[in-house]
Enzyme design. Structure first.
Site, PDB file in Angstrom:
ATOM      1  N   ASP A   1       6.384   5.885  10.671  1.00 41.97           N
ATOM      2  CA  ASP A   1       5.628   4.829  10.030  1.00 41.97           C
ATOM      3  C   ASP A   1       6.656   3.922   9.351  1.00 41.97           C
ATOM      4  OD1 ASP A   1       3.407   3.420   8.864  1.00 41.97           O
ATOM      5  OD2 ASP A   1       3.904   4.427   6.990  1.00 41.97           O
TER       6      ASP A   1
ATOM      7  N   ASP B   1      -1.592   8.100   7.879  1.00 39.89           N
ATOM      8  CA  ASP B   1      -0.712   8.861   8.778  1.00 39.89           C
ATOM      9  C   ASP B   1      -1.175  10.306   8.972  1.00 39.89           C
ATOM     10  OD1 ASP B   1       1.106   6.694   9.008  1.00 39.89           O
ATOM     11  OD2 ASP B   1       1.995   7.238   7.082  1.00 39.89           O
TER      12      ASP B   1
END
Length: 829
Positions: free
Chosen positions: A328, A566
């Protein structure tokens, strides 16, 4: 029969709380109904704690002392060895009991490392433990999740993982219950709705009252599915389990055959015990399991010193095996801190105070994510506009806003906020900033209200807000290390792919220009992802889909993230790593947590994984050689005994003391020291293939050496040398051959030599020679018997004429075969 007590009143929309009387030691549970902004008083909290009505859960991720002792002392093989030791003590065969010293030394080392790992893990868990915000005595404070008590008022905000079941009493939130139900949909919770432990907040803020605690919570009834990470798919763990099942079955079968053969041949009890003990002690890979646990435990301790929490020991292995690393952007490549770089007013901003509008939106939404913090630091207002309706930020819509004084104001990604026509108006100026790697938000307005999460179609842009992420100083070096090791690095982000691509280029990610915009894609499984490096505008459930799609294409995927968006991807990855400053939900499902947000510790994790895999491949090969030798040699003699004449006395010829030099000097000690040394070589091939390929030829070599000696006794007898199967000469020749060949195998497994391995090999060689010399000089002088039963004086020239050629020929054959195997393994990898 246990008694249970129920609550006096049942709050609307709640389930009845059932608590064991033996736990709370009161006749009746008194329920409190505090106001959301007051909470429980200190006196009420103390009463709850005294009644043991806290949120403490039985499984904290740390092995209990009892489980450590049981695992180290009472494994199947250890119990079998205890029984063998007891039988040898009964017949007073003291010389053969040295294997117990080796066994308890292994157990002691295993205990020390397990307790060190436990101590380290407990310290790190304190740092990483989930904190919740509770209201007590009208003050909001943060406490550990397990200190929550029944009827506590808990505040929830974006990213929080819900610590205990309860009912919303004020505010509204969107929660993701996918870790409990498997459904990724956002469920909106308002007053009187239930929230479940294990789910996590994706949008909004609320207060709720706890009505179910500890192991009675929904998540705990589902075996803590949300808080307990998914075990990594460990090749090492699977190999251990498979191998020990096979060896265990063979040991049991061989024990029965050896016992039956002893009865069939009419052997004495003492001879039977010596023979069976010699076979089984050699057959059981005593230290292999303990050495594996110890090697990984050392990794846990070493990484703990670098503030890395290892939730699962075998995850150390997995990062060394991955071939795709997904990141990410925010909070990983960047450090999560942001600042407003520039504000670009547009035509629609005339006569509008942008500072007041943006500050008022933030005041209404109460968002506390990194973007909101950056906006709050830049946009200030003495007085806020009145709001009537709020749209908190969530990862799905990628925007937030409010209705201020009758007008809708929204802040978010232009692709999610504006219609096609309005988007075209700002696209040119927006792209200038995106191409520089900057994030661009749009402030837009409409006179129409939003309905649920659906925005008016006539949103008009007022200003562009340009935000700059701070790239981690160490990011480029870490990414280069992975790429040099052949690992593909990909970025999965909710931001604009053009902006993400530029940041990826700045940190040196290969093929950063290959971007895929997921705002135009619904299901990742229907698209080829392999040719792309940057995935932008990705929704949370799409992140999970990207991970699973890459895995279905044969990739071993690691995921590094920090946010609540996430979580699903982290849970799906073979190796998941969360940043310590990330959301509790992300930390709760990850295998590894970087507590200091120390991105540069990733190479150390890879090094520990390589050390564990490469060293264990070498040491497992050494252990399996002895196991294969014992299995094959025992089978040969059992078969000969059962097919031969009854009462002929054919039995396995070696006793435990005969293999001490092998067991201790060319197996136990080198395996321990080799497993501890640094090893940064790339992992090649599969673990089991490498181990079997190296150990089977070596095991056959040992069998061939001993077997050829027994065949060659006929050759010796032709020249007048009286050699029987169990004679002093035959045992001496066999032990010398087995010991010599075991050092040849150790030599091959120690290659390539460095100073550490060469020094270790030379020391062990001199110790073996010294042991034989001492046993034939000092030992025989003082004890009048050979402790190792290596009687050099009994050997005549004819014995050496048999011994030397056999060892030389077998060594040459083994070296040639092993060379081919090593080259083949390297070529295949």
């Amino acid at each position: 029969m246990e008694e249970f007590v129920r609550e006096k009143k049942k709050r609307p929309g709640t389930a009845t709380t059932i608590i064991k009387k033996s736990e709370i030691k009161v006749d009746e549970v008194i329920r409190y109904s505090p106001n959301y902004d007051e909470g429980l008083s200190t006196q009420q909290v103390n009463a709850r704690k005294a009644a043991k009505m806290t949120n403490e859960k039985p499984n904290k991720g740390v092995k209990s002392i009892f489980s450590i002792l049981m695992r180290n002392f009472f494994s199947f093989f250890n119990v079998l060895l205890y029984a063998i030791g007891a039988a040898l003590i009964y017949i007073k065969e003291w010389q053969s009991l040295l294997f117990l010293v080796i066994l308890f030394s292994n157990i002691l080392i295993g205990l020390i490392q397990d307790f060190r790992a436990r101590k380290t893990l407990k310290k790190l868990l304190i740092i990483n433990e989930q904190k919740v915000t509770v209201v007590r005595d009208s003050i909001e404070i943060q406490i550990p999740a397990e200190d929550v008590v029944l009827d506590d008022i808990i505040k929830l905000k974006l990213g929080d993982q819900i610590a205990a079941d309860g009912v919303v009493v004020h505010g509204a939130v969107g929660v993701n219950e996918s870790l409990l139900t498997g459904e990724p949909n956002i469920i909106h919770k308002r007053k009187d709705d239930r929230v479940l432990s294990g789910s996590f907040v994706t949008t909004g803020t609320c207060y709720y009252i706890v009505d179910t605690i500890g192991k009675l919570g929904y998540a705990q009834k589902l075996q803590l599915r949300a808080k307990v990470f998914k075990r990594p798919t460990s090749e090492l763990l699977n190999s251990i389990n498979s191998l020990f099942k096979v060896i265990g079955f063979i040991v049991i079968a061989m024990t029965l055959l050896l016992v039956f053969n002893a009865f069939y041949q009419g052997s004495t009890f003492e001879d039977s015990v010596r023979s069976i003990a010699g076979s089984l002690v050699a057959m059981i890979p005593t230290g292999m399991y303990l050495l594996t646990s110890m090697t990984l435990a050392v990794g846990v301790v070493r990484l703990g010193a670098k503030k890395t929490l290892v939730n699962e020991m075998y995850s150390i292995e997995m990062l060394a095996r991955v071939n795709v690393l997904c990141l990410d952007k925010t909070g990983t490549i960047t450090d999560g801190t942001m600042k407003v770089n520039e504000v670009v007013p547009l035509k629609g901003a005339k006569d509008i105070n942008l500072n007041v509008v943006v500050a008022s939106v933030l005041n209404a939404t109460k968002d506390e994510n990194a973007t909101a913090v950056a906006l709050r630091n830049h946009f200030k207002a003495r007085k806020y506009m009145e709001y009537t309706k709020v749209l908190p930020f969530n990862s799905e819509s990628k925007c937030s806003g409010a209705i201020l004084e009758g007008k809708t104001y929204i802040i978010g990604a232009s692709s999610m906020v504006l219609g096609p026509k309005a988007k075209d108006q700002i696209e040119k100026i927006e792209s200038i900033y995106l191409e520089r790697g900057l994030r661009v938000l749009v402030l837009a307005s409409s006179r129409k209200p939003f309905i649920a999460n659906k925005l008016p179609i006539d949103m008009a842009p007022l200003a562009l807000i340009v935000i700059q992420d701070n790239i981690r100083a160490e990011a480029g070096e870490v990414i280069k290390l992975f790429q040099d090791a052949g690992v593909e690095v990909k970025i999965i982000s909710g931001d604009d792919p053009i902006s993400v691509s530029e940041i990826a280029r700045q940190v040196g990610i290969n093929n950063a220009e290959n971007i895929l915009d997921f705002s135009k894609i619904d299901d990742p499984s229907h698209h080829s992802l392999e040719d792309f490096t940057i995935y932008g505008r990705v929704k949370p459930e799409q992140k999970e889909g990207i991970i699973t799609k890459l895995q279905s294409d044969g990739k071993v995927v690691a995921m590094i993230g920090d946010g609540v968006n996430d979580v699903l991807a982290l849970k799906a990855a073979q190796c998941s790593i969360a940043m310590g400053a990330g959301s509790p939900a992300a930390r709760g499902v990850s295998h590894l947590v970087l507590l200091d947000n120390n991105f540069d510790v990733l190479p150390s994790i890879v090094d520990e994984g390589r050390r564990a895999i490469n060293n264990l491949q070498k040491t497992w090969s050494l252990f399996l050689v002895k196991t294969l030798f014992a299995i094959l040699f025992s089978f040969m003699f059992v078969t000969a005994g059962l097919l031969g004449p009854k009462g002929s006395g054919i039995r396995y010829p070696f006793e435990p003391k005969h293999l001490y030099l092998w067991e201790l000097l060319s197996l136990g000690m080198p395996a321990f020291f080799l497993s501890m040394q640094p090893n940064k070589e790339r992992v090649r091939g599969t673990f089991m293939d490498n181990v079997i390929s190296r150990s089977v030829p070596a095991g056959l070599l040992m069998v061939a050496g001993a077997f050829l000696l027994y065949i060659s006794k006929n050759f010796g007898e032709m020249f007048g040398a009286a050699i029987s199967d169990t004679s002093v000469e035959m045992i001496t020749m066999s032990i010398l051959t087995i010991t010599f060949l075991s050092f040849v195998i150790l030599y091959r497994n120690s290659l390539p030599f460095n100073r550490y391995r060469l020094t270790l090999f030379l020391i062990l060689t001199f110790l073996a020679i010294g042991a034989v010399v001492l046993d034939n000089t000092v030992g025989i002088t003082f004890t009048e018997k050979y402790f190792l039963e290596i009687n050099i004086a009994s050997l005549e020239p004819i014995h050496y004429a048999i011994l030397v050629p056999i060892n030389l020929i077998l060594t040459i054959i083994y070296v040639l075969v092993d060379n081919k195997i090593v080259k083949k393994l390297r070529r295949e990898s």
